[in-house]
Design a protein around this motif. Sequence first.
Motif, PDB file in Angstrom:
ATOM      1  N   PHE A  36      20.648 -22.012  37.697  1.00 57.78           N
ATOM      2  CA  PHE A  36      20.774 -21.499  36.335  1.00 57.78           C
ATOM      3  C   PHE A  36      20.542 -22.671  35.406  1.00 57.78           C
ATOM      4  CE2 PHE A  36      23.083 -20.656  32.422  1.00 57.78           C
ATOM      5  CZ  PHE A  36      22.685 -19.367  32.127  1.00 57.78           C
ATOM      6  N   GLU A  37      19.551 -22.527  34.533  1.00 58.03           N
ATOM      7  CA  GLU A  37      19.263 -23.587  33.574  1.00 58.03           C
ATOM      8  C   GLU A  37      18.634 -22.992  32.335  1.00 58.03           C
ATOM      9  OE1 GLU A  37      16.931 -25.846  36.381  1.00 58.03           O
ATOM     10  OE2 GLU A  37      15.053 -25.273  35.400  1.00 58.03           O
ATOM     11  N   ARG A  38      18.505 -23.823  31.342  1.00 61.99           N
ATOM     12  CA  ARG A  38      17.915 -23.379  30.077  1.00 61.99           C
ATOM     13  C   ARG A  38      16.609 -24.126  29.843  1.00 61.99           C
ATOM     14  NH1 ARG A  38      23.367 -22.490  27.584  1.00 61.99           N
ATOM     15  NH2 ARG A  38      23.716 -20.328  28.169  1.00 61.99           N
ATOM     16  N   TRP A  39      15.607 -23.370  29.399  1.00 62.44           N
ATOM     17  CA  TRP A  39      14.296 -23.932  29.071  1.00 62.44           C
ATOM     18  C   TRP A  39      14.018 -23.754  27.589  1.00 62.44           C
ATOM     19  CZ3 TRP A  39      10.345 -21.561  33.071  1.00 62.44           C
ATOM     20  CH2 TRP A  39      10.599 -22.092  34.343  1.00 62.44           C
ATOM     21  N   PHE A 107      14.086 -15.724  30.896  1.00 62.90           N
ATOM     22  CA  PHE A 107      14.134 -14.803  29.766  1.00 62.90           C
ATOM     23  C   PHE A 107      13.586 -15.477  28.509  1.00 62.90           C
ATOM     24  CE2 PHE A 107      16.690 -12.741  32.823  1.00 62.90           C
ATOM     25  CZ  PHE A 107      16.565 -11.393  32.550  1.00 62.90           C
ATOM     26  N   VAL A 108      12.421 -15.016  28.097  1.00 69.21           N
ATOM     27  CA  VAL A 108      11.766 -15.504  26.887  1.00 69.21           C
ATOM     28  C   VAL A 108      12.457 -14.908  25.667  1.00 69.21           C
ATOM     29  CG1 VAL A 108       9.574 -15.503  25.612  1.00 69.21           C
ATOM     30  CG2 VAL A 108       9.574 -15.767  28.112  1.00 69.21           C
ATOM     31  N   GLU A 109      12.849 -13.644  25.784  1.00 69.61           N
ATOM     32  CA  GLU A 109      13.593 -12.961  24.724  1.00 69.61           C
ATOM     33  C   GLU A 109      14.372 -11.818  25.359  1.00 69.61           C
ATOM     34  OE1 GLU A 109      10.829 -11.250  21.929  1.00 69.61           O
ATOM     35  OE2 GLU A 109       9.976  -9.916  23.425  1.00 69.61           O
ATOM     36  N   GLU A 128      20.173 -14.419  28.942  1.00 67.66           N
ATOM     37  CA  GLU A 128      19.595 -14.155  27.630  1.00 67.66           C
ATOM     38  C   GLU A 128      18.484 -15.154  27.344  1.00 67.66           C
ATOM     39  OE1 GLU A 128      23.069 -11.825  25.375  1.00 67.66           O
ATOM     40  OE2 GLU A 128      23.113 -13.974  25.048  1.00 67.66           O
ATOM     41  N   LYS A 129      17.966 -15.105  26.132  1.00 65.77           N
ATOM     42  CA  LYS A 129      16.853 -15.962  25.742  1.00 65.77           C
ATOM     43  C   LYS A 129      17.096 -17.408  26.167  1.00 65.77           C
ATOM     44  CE  LYS A 129      14.093 -17.491  21.855  1.00 65.77           C
ATOM     45  NZ  LYS A 129      13.820 -17.376  20.422  1.00 65.77           N
TER      46      LYS A 129
END
Length: 181
Positions: A36-39, A107-109, A128-129
């Motif tokens: 799980f990470e954020r881009w 998730f892009v949006e 989520e985004k």
Amino acid sequence: MSALTIFSDQDPSVPVWKSRDGDAIAAELSKIDVRFERWQADRDLGANPQPQDVIAAYQHEIDKLVEEKGYQSWDVISMRPDNEQREVLRTKFLSEHTHGEDEVRFFVEGAGLFCLHLNGKIFQILCEKNDLISVPANTRHWFDMGGSPSFTAIRVFDNPEGWVAHFTGDKIADAYPRMGE
């Protein structure tokens, strides 16, 4: 806001752990080998971006995954509340299943709820985004896109044929909270 709620697989009424903190979510999921990470995009995508623009904006992150894990293909999927197949697709995804490959979604949006069934627990991850999740191959899980789905996601595959599900026949998903409940 992203969230992780963990339940016993014997009691859907009381969570045993909850967090909305991205770092805490990533740490908890890493214990079960879930990434799980954020881009962040390298450009502004605006409203209703075209698939080729979405891929271009995140190609730098996709390339890192491909180099690290050897993934072979990727695409963009969008789901909107006016999609005539939304109820059929939601029902299909709500059935517990596995894949012979990792299930990787970014998730892009919008948002979606991944529910993993392992180690005597149910892990519900609201993505989520800007959230990337990678569910390891052969992990029992289901996905809830909600009654009025609205998301765009990048899917990354080991298998060039894409998404192939193996349904378990277990009705456990019916006992746990759904997206928006």
